[in-house]
Every structure is written in structure tokens, then in C-alpha cells.
Design an enzyme around this catalytic site. Structure first.
Site, short mmCIF file in Angstrom:
data_model
loop_
_atom_site.label_atom_id
_atom_site.label_comp_id
_atom_site.label_asym_id
_atom_site.label_seq_id
_atom_site.Cartn_x
_atom_site.Cartn_y
_atom_site.Cartn_z
N ASN A 251 0.82 -1.21 0.00
CA ASN A 251 0.00 0.00 0.00
C ASN A 251 0.86 1.26 0.00
OD1 ASN A 251 -2.78 1.25 0.43
ND2 ASN A 251 -1.65 2.11 2.15
N HIS B 79 15.61 4.88 -10.42
CA HIS B 79 15.99 5.60 -9.20
C HIS B 79 17.52 5.59 -9.02
CE1 HIS B 79 11.73 5.44 -8.03
NE2 HIS B 79 12.02 6.35 -7.12
#
Length: 531
Positions: free
Chosen positions: A396, A441
């Protein structure tokens, strides 16, 4: 907010007690009356407190419920009202593809939460800490140097060579604005009448990919390396490179299926997205292309001004964190060698500045920067993030931390892989998205800092994947929210510690050669230097 009435009979009893005092000297009765009054006042205050807490909890629940409801995609193709008016579906058919993201008018979650005094107080606490940082720096400078002058040498160094950054950005922007759009128009005008549609599509795709590789792939890297840009300037060029690539891919990905499906009638020319809609897309705070978006009726210039001030506040906040909490710990002053003990201590020293920098990056970019452009462009869908801080699972957390990037990865990575595999390889699709995100990233950090040290990649692609499958959505207990925050704190501490150590090692222990081993091996592991 409703309040209860004052306890009944209290005023009357006070009058009676006064009369009894005049007529009797029974001090004991008077003390008992006062004790009873005090007890009733306490009960009264407790009832008021309970009602206030119930109302605050109800407000928070309504705000979060509204945000979660807004994040669910409506089943129909129509847009909700914006500023009280319904927006019409664009006739060109580019509003959205089947089961794609739907944009609706909604505010950012923090903007809603800041309307509650209790939440706004937390924001005020961070401002107070910034003022303390400011006063602390002034005091230390006055004690050490005898002058009340703030120096921002590190800030000016980090944002140096902005002229080079500007012309490099202009070249990337002009290319992104013109070449992909007119390539699409040329391909679309030939597609339906060309004898070999597959050959035309492959040839156009390969040609555009080659040009993209040169202009948006190699050119920014050349600028960063050749001109030896400082860190912040490097990050501007590299992050804009990534943004333009993602925007271009979304534009091509969303428009080509529509052109292929909509065969023009005889004598008519194919319908293409308007140039103005593409120009708007390049600046609006989303990575998913649509011909039109829900728009607000006007620009709130006061909101713009406050957001700009908050951006500058975050910039100086980050500067003070580095100057006061990071540099004094990691700047080499004596001979230093790598050891497990020093590493563990340095990691725990870095937890506080690490999590503060994480929160600053979130607030500065995902809230202030994106809302600033959203307000200036009257872009109404401000769901750039969700309540990630309440996550009890890393699954989540990854979905709610950065909704803008998550949407791009979900629709163009995860769902497209499922479509190609006919929904057979869900785990492989999820792992592919993780790997791509980790590589990007790490590429941004490596180019920004100027050295290869895959800390982010390992944390993201290894630990992130493990936590995603172990701390999944089935974990609902508040204990797992504590575990998630502990992992975030330690992860940020590790990143700040290792990157700071490697930064100073790269300065004080220069490479002795250009071999691949020299480039890949972290220099802080074996570097011993003297300041």
C-alpha cells in the site's frame, strides 16, 4: 461544533450556599458543596472533551473516506462537474482509453487535512523547527566568527552553472515538443493508406527510438559529465530527462491505438490530438496523457504565493539539515577507515536527518511543486499522493506514496505486461515494474551524485520486493504501521550515511585508474584520508 449546556442547578446551589453561609457557620457543609461542584465541573469537562474528540474523528474519517472514494475510478466515461459545471467529452475520442485512468476534480489530501487545527499544528511545529535551525546557525556563526551573517555556500555550489542547465533544458523541451508530435502526425497520415502498415509502424518506431536515444538519452548525460555540473543542477537535468521520456511514451502510447482503430472515411483526414493539448500535457502535473482534463474556473493567486514560500522554506530546511546534522558527522577531520562499528553508529546518527529529508522531499515535490503547477494550469485533479503514512503494508505504501509515477508504472508497465502475457504472469509483471523503478531511481542518484553506489537499487529491488510480498495488504494491524515506519527510518538512515561517506571518499581519495573495478567498487570501504 456543538457544546453541552452548563450543569443544571449549579448556579442555584451557589446562591443557596451563600445564603446558608450568612445564616450559619457550618464550614463543613460549605466544603462539601464546593467538592460536589468541582466533581460536576469535571464530569462536564469530560463530556465536552468526548464530544470534541468524536467530532474531530468524524471530520478526519470523512476526509479520508472522500479521498479514497475519489481515488476509485468511476465506471462511466463522463467527467464529474468541475466548479459546478459539467465538462463535455471531447469529440476526438482521446478522452481516455478503455479501463484507463480517470481524472476527476479533487484537492490534495494535505490541503484538506490542514483545515483541521490539530493537523495544522503539526505543520506549525515543523516551521518552528526551521526557525530554531535558523537561529542556531546565526548563534554558532556569531560565537565562532563574531558576525551575524548567514552564508549559503553549499546552496550556491549545489545550484551552480544554471546557465548550462537552462540551455540544455531548452534543447530537450523543444525536441520533446516538436519531434514526437509531428512524427505521430506523419505516421498517422500515412498509416491507413500505406501498403505495409506493420513495416511503416516498425520503421517509424525504430527511427523515433534512435532519435530519442540521442537527444533524450545521451545528450543529458553528456551535458552532466562534460560540463561537470554540481549535484542539484545534475538532478534538474536528469529528472527532466526522465520526465520528458515518460511524457513522450505516454503520449505515443495513448494516441497510436486510437489512430489505428479509427479509420477515416473516404475524403477525410485522420483526427489527431491538438498541438495545444500536447503542450499543456508537457507542463501539467501528470504522466498520463489525455486530450482534456478537469479544469478549475480560476487561479487562486494567494495559494500560488503561499506554495512558492513553502517551496523556498523546504529548500532552506534541507540546507540546514545538511549543514547542522549531516556535514559535521561525515566531514573527515582525522584518519578514517571503514569499520563495522563506525558504520552502525553512523547509520543511527543518520536516521533523524534521513527521515526529515524524506518528509521534505515528499512535501516539497509531491505537494508544493505539483500543486503549484496544478494551480497555475488550473489542473483540477490534485491526487498526487494518498495517505501513505497510514500504510500497514509496503504494498500500500508503494501505491500511495507517489500516485503520479505509480499510475505510469501501473498502466504502461504492469497492465501492459499482463495484457501481453494474457494475465498469466502477475508476479513477473510486478517484479518487472520493481526492477525498472529501482534502475531508474539508481540511475538518477548515480548521475546526480557522480558516482556508482547502488544503495537505492539494493534497498528497492531486494528489500523492497521482499517487504512487498511479506508485508502485504493482508496486514491490517497498527503494529505493521509501526514496522513500516521503523523500516523507513532505518532505510533512510542507511542511504544518508552511505551516500555521505562515499561523497567525501570520492573527494579525498581520487581514482588511481579508469578500470571497471575502480568505477564500481565503493571508495569509502577502503579509503583512509586526512582532512
Amino acid at each position: 461544533m456543538t457544546t453541552t449546556e452548563r450543569p443544571s442547578g449549579l448556579h442555584h446551589r451557589n446562591i443557596k450556599s451563600c445564603q446558608s453561609d450568612d445564616s450559619s457557620s457550618l464550614d463543613g457543609d460549605h466544603a462539601n458543596v464546593q467538592e460536589e461542584d468541582l466533581r460536576q465541573w469535571k464530569n462536564y469537562a469530560q463530556r465536552v472533551k468526548e464530544r470534541v474528540l468524536e467530532q474531530v474523528q468524524g471530520q478526519l474519517g470523512e476526509i479520508i473516506d472522500r479521498a479514497l472514494i475519489d481515488s476509485v475510478q468511476p465506471p462511466n466515461h463522463s467527467q464529474p462537474p468541475v466548479n459546478g459545471k459539467k465538462t463535455k467529452q471531447h469529440s476526438s475520442g482521446y478522452q481516455r482509453k478503455e479501463d484507463g485512468k480517470v481524472f476527476v476534480a479533487r484537492a490534495s489530501l494535505l490541503d484538506d487535512l490542514f483545515e483541521i487545527n490539530h493537523i495544522r499544528t503539526i505543520y506549525h511545529m515543523f516551521i518552528a523547527v526551521l526557525i530554531i535551525f535558523f537561529l542556531s546557525t546565526l548563534t554558532v556563526d556569531y560565537i565562532d566568527q563574531g558576525r551575524l551573517v548567514l552564508e549559503f555556500d553549499l546552496l550556491f555550489f549545489a545550484f551552480g552553472k544554471l546557465g548550462t542547465v537552462t540551455w540544455a533544458w531548452i534543447i530537450m523541451f523543444v525536441y520533446t515538443l516538436c519531434v514526437p508530435y509531428y512524427t505521430l502526425v506523419l505516421w498517422g497520415s500515412l498509416y491507413h493508406n500505406f501498403p505495409s502498415k506493420l513495416g511503416l509502424s516498425l520503421g517509424t518506431g525504430l527511427l523515433l527510438s534512435a532519435i530519442q536515444t540521442c537527444v533524450l538519452g545521451l545528450f543529458p548525460v553528456y551535458v552532466v559529465i562534460h560540463y561537470q555540473l554540481p549535484p542539484a543542477s545534475r538532478f534538474i537535468v536528469i529528472l527532466e530527462q526522465i520526465r520528458f521520456l515518460m511524457k513522450t511514451y505516454s503520449f505515443i502510447r495513448e494516441t497510436t491505438p486510437v489512430i489505428m482503430k479509427n479509420t477515416p472515411k473516404e475524403g477525410e483526414s485522420p483526427r489527431f490530438p491538438t498541438f495545444s493539448s500536447y503542450l499543456y500535457f508537457l507542463f501539467c502535473p501528470t504522466l498520463i496523457y489525455r486530450e482534456s482534463y478537469p479544469r478549475n474556473s480560476h487561479i487562486r493567486w494567494k495559494y500560488v504565493g503561499i506554495t512558492v514560500l513553502m517551496l523556498f522554506g523546504c529548500l532552506f530546511y534541507g540546507y540546514f539539515i545538511l549543514v547542522r546534522l549531516c556535514i559535521p558527522v561525515f566531514r573527515p577531520e582525522t584518519n578514517q577507515t571503514f569499520s563495522k562499528r563506525k558504520m552502525v553508529l553512523a547509520v543511527f546518527h543518520s536516521v533523524l536527518p534521513g527521515i526529515m529529508l524524506l518528509l521534505l522531499c515528499f512535501f516539497a515535490f509531491l505537494h508544493c511543486w505539483l500543486n503549484l503547477f496544478g494551480e497555475l494550469l488550473r489542473f483540477a485533479d490534485r491526487m498526487f499522493y494518498k495517505d501513505w503514512w497510514n500504510s500497514t503494508s509496503f504494498a500500500n505504501y508503494y501505491r500511495t506514496w507517489n500516485v503520479v509515477v505509480h499510475d505510469w508504472l501501473y498502466y504502461y508497465g504492469y497492465k501492459d505486461i499482463l495484457w501481453l502475457s494474457k494475465r498469466k504472469f502477475r508476479t513477473a509483471a510486478m517484479l518487472s515494474v520493481f526492477i525498472v523503478s529501482a534502475v531508474v531511481h539508481e540511475y538518477a542518484l548515480g548521475m546526480g551524485f557522480g558516482f556508482f553506489y547502488p544503495v537505492m537499487f539494493i534497498l528497492f529491488a531486494v528489500f523492497g520486493v521482499v517487504f512487498n510480498f511479506t508485508l502485504n495488504d493482508k496486514r491490517q494491524s497498527p503494529v505493521f504501521n509501526i514496522i513500516m515506519w521503523m523500516c523507513l527510518l532505518l532505510g533512510q538512515g542507511v542511504q544518508v550515511c552511505l551516500y555521505c561517506q562515499e561523497w567525501y571518499a570520492q573527494i579525498h581519495c581520487p581514482r588511481m585508474g579508469d578500470s571497471l573495478w575502480e568505477l564500481l567498487w565503493p571508495r569509502s570501504w577502503a579509503c583512509s584520508y586526512k582532512r
